[in-house]
Design an enzyme around this catalytic site. Structure first.
Site, PDB file in Angstrom:
ATOM      1  N   ARG A   1      -0.590   9.113  -2.482  1.00  0.00           N
ATOM      2  CA  ARG A   1      -0.535   7.645  -2.342  1.00  0.00           C
ATOM      3  C   ARG A   1      -1.937   7.161  -2.003  1.00  0.00           C
ATOM      4  NH1 ARG A   1       2.995   3.283   0.941  1.00  0.00           N
ATOM      5  NH2 ARG A   1       4.380   3.885  -0.751  1.00  0.00           N
TER       6      ARG A   1
ATOM      7  N   ASP B   1       8.386  -8.806  -3.759  1.00  0.00           N
ATOM      8  CA  ASP B   1       7.531  -7.886  -3.005  1.00  0.00           C
ATOM      9  C   ASP B   1       6.592  -8.755  -2.176  1.00  0.00           C
ATOM     10  OD1 ASP B   1       6.043  -5.685  -2.129  1.00  0.00           O
ATOM     11  OD2 ASP B   1       5.050  -5.326  -4.048  1.00  0.00           O
TER      12      ASP B   1
ATOM     13  N   ARG C   1      15.356   5.744  -1.943  1.00  0.00           N
ATOM     14  CA  ARG C   1      14.032   6.356  -2.154  1.00  0.00           C
ATOM     15  C   ARG C   1      14.120   7.871  -1.947  1.00  0.00           C
ATOM     16  NH1 ARG C   1       9.423   3.934  -1.541  1.00  0.00           N
ATOM     17  NH2 ARG C   1       8.740   5.624  -2.886  1.00  0.00           N
TER      18      ARG C   1
ATOM     19  N   CYS D   1      11.194  -3.823  -2.297  1.00  0.00           N
ATOM     20  CA  CYS D   1      10.777  -2.433  -2.046  1.00  0.00           C
ATOM     21  C   CYS D   1      10.545  -2.161  -0.562  1.00  0.00           C
ATOM     22  CB  CYS D   1       9.542  -2.101  -2.868  1.00  0.00           C
ATOM     23  SG  CYS D   1       8.187  -3.265  -2.624  1.00  0.00           S
TER      24      CYS D   1
ATOM     25  N   HIS E   1       3.812   2.051  -8.994  1.00  0.00           N
ATOM     26  CA  HIS E   1       4.642   2.648  -7.926  1.00  0.00           C
ATOM     27  C   HIS E   1       5.927   3.196  -8.567  1.00  0.00           C
ATOM     28  CE1 HIS E   1       6.053   3.644  -4.084  1.00  0.00           C
ATOM     29  NE2 HIS E   1       6.395   2.467  -3.601  1.00  0.00           N
TER      30      HIS E   1
ATOM     31  N   GLN F   1       9.377   4.266  -6.759  1.00  0.00           N
ATOM     32  CA  GLN F   1      10.156   3.137  -6.230  1.00  0.00           C
ATOM     33  C   GLN F   1      11.168   2.638  -7.264  1.00  0.00           C
ATOM     34  OE1 GLN F   1       9.905   1.398  -3.041  1.00  0.00           O
ATOM     35  NE2 GLN F   1      11.789   0.500  -3.836  1.00  0.00           N
TER      36      GLN F   1
HETATM   37  N1  NVA Z   1       2.892  -4.026  -3.568  1.00  0.00           N
HETATM   38  C1  NVA Z   1       3.051  -3.364  -2.294  1.00  0.00           C
HETATM   39  C2  NVA Z   1       4.117  -2.334  -2.376  1.00  0.00           C
HETATM   40  C3  NVA Z   1       4.420  -1.627  -1.068  1.00  0.00           C
HETATM   41  C4  NVA Z   1       5.509  -0.603  -1.200  1.00  0.00           C
HETATM   42  C5  NVA Z   1       1.718  -2.749  -1.865  1.00  0.00           C
HETATM   43  O1  NVA Z   1       1.077  -2.113  -2.691  1.00  0.00           O
HETATM   44  O2  NVA Z   1       1.313  -2.958  -0.720  1.00  0.00           O
HETATM   45  N1   CP Z   2       8.555   0.887  -0.540  1.00  0.00           N
HETATM   46  C1   CP Z   2       7.613   1.712  -0.057  1.00  0.00           C
HETATM   47  O1   CP Z   2       6.886   2.376  -0.798  1.00  0.00           O
HETATM   48  O2   CP Z   2       7.527   1.736   1.282  1.00  0.00           O
HETATM   49  P1   CP Z   2       6.410   2.491   2.139  1.00  0.00           P
HETATM   50  O3   CP Z   2       5.106   1.759   1.894  1.00  0.00           O
HETATM   51  O4   CP Z   2       6.875   2.393   3.551  1.00  0.00           O
HETATM   52  O5   CP Z   2       6.317   3.913   1.640  1.00  0.00           O
END
Ligand code: NVA
Ligand code: CP
Length: 315
Positions: A98, A221, A302, A262, A125, A128
């Site tokens: 990540r 989101d 998830r 998410c 992502h 997800q």
């Molecule tokens: N769009 C958000 C998703 C978090 C799971 C981010 O990248 O912060």
């Molecule tokens: N939805 C999601 O990816 O959550 P986290 O950022 O907590 O992993």
């Protein structure tokens, strides 16, 4: 890396496998498909769900997960991504990444020699989406033909990945956002090609009433993703009309419409939580806590879907 890597049949398989692993776990059945495997979990950005999903899924299946935070390893600083990938690939059976740049996860995959799973980059992502689609299937029994609205920041990792998944799975996918936040043309063109093959439709509109009419699912989101914190004031101004609230749900005209997110979500009292921007709220508390919300089923999913990804690619 993204759902581009999988055929619709493979995506359907992963979702069905996740459903099976979910019911097995509920019945106390643990096949330990990943016994004696070791999984590396690299995190440049924070995470609750993704990290915990990989850890719990790995342990349920008999594997050992190892968390490698951004201050624990030299990734891309003292040691190149390619060198790190080759070292981890000699010791681990699979690697989750990540982080920020999508190129980093691609480089890891090119050099590791073991499966690499994208746990979120600035652009995508994918894991997800599997959880989101499992949740849709649990509620509606199918994916094909589902009217799926994504509203808010139409060009972030969630919008991109949902659009790819929806295009592959034959959904009626709509981005409802200001035109300045529509997705990149390249991803849109690719998704329209997938849509031709699957019978999906992909549309963009800035008009909320037009976009949400008849929706089965309303998804949103955060308005500013991790790494975009400097954009918060401008996003609040742009996205306030796209907040998911009772009025938006009413505009669907569908009493069975569900709400997905998410997570993490801004829905509660920002002042009470000590947050800097009291006006950032992509979903009202009423909807988040209301009967349409499936966000905690989705969060649980998830774990089952990430387990399915690891089992399918590693066991
Ligand atoms: N769009 C958000 C998703 C978090 C799971 C981010 O990248 O912060
Ligand atoms: N939805 C999601 O990816 O959550 P986290 O950022 O907590 O992993």
């Amino acid at each position: 890396m993204t759902l581009r890597d999988f055929t619709p049949k493979e995506i359907g398989y992963l979702i069905d496998l996740a459903a099976r692993l979910k019911s097995d776990k509920a019945a106390g059945v643990f096949a330990r498909n990943l016994a004696n495997k070791n999984i590396a979990l690299i995190f440049e950005k924070p995470s609750t769900r993704t990290r915990c999903a990989f850890v719990v899924a790995a342990i349920d299946e008999g594997a050992h997960p190892e968390y490698l935070g951004k201050n624990d390893i030299q990734l891309g600083k003292k040691e190149s991504v390619a060198d790190t990938a080759r070292v981890l690939g000699r010791m681990f059976d699979g690697i989750q990444f990540r982080g920020f740049s999508h190129e980093t996860v691609e480089q890891l995959a090119a050099h590791a020699g073991v499966p690499v799973w994208n746990g979120l980059t600035d652009q995508y992502h994918p894991t997800q989406i599997l959880a989101d689609f499992l949740t849709v299937k649990e509620n509606f029994g199918a994916l094909k033909g589902i009217k799926f609205v994504y509203t808010g920041d139409g060009r972030n990792n969630m919008a991109n990945s949902l659009m790819i998944g929806a295009a592959k799975m034959g959904m009626d996918f709509r981005i409802v956002s200001p035109a300045s936040l529509y997705p990149d043309q390249e991803i849109l063109d690719t998704c329209r090609e997938y849509a031709e093959a699957s019978g999906a439709s992909i549309s963009l509109t800035h008009d909320v009433a037009e976009g949400v009419a008849g929706a089965h699912v309303i998804y949103t989101d955060v308005w500013a993703s991790m790494g975009e914190e400097d954009k918060i004031p401008e996003r609040i101004a742009l996205l306030k009309p796209y907040q998911v609230n009772a009025d938006m749900l009413a505009k669907t005209g569908n009493p069975d419409c569900i709400f997905l997110h998410c997570l993490p979500a801004f829905h509660d009292d920002n002042t009470e939580m000590g947050r800097k921007f009291p006006d950032i709220k992509e979903v009202s508390d009423e909807v988040f806590e209301g009967p349409a919300s499936r966000v905690f089923d989705q969060a649980e999913n998830r774990m089952h879907t990430i387990k399915a990804v690891m089992v399918a690619t590693l066991a």
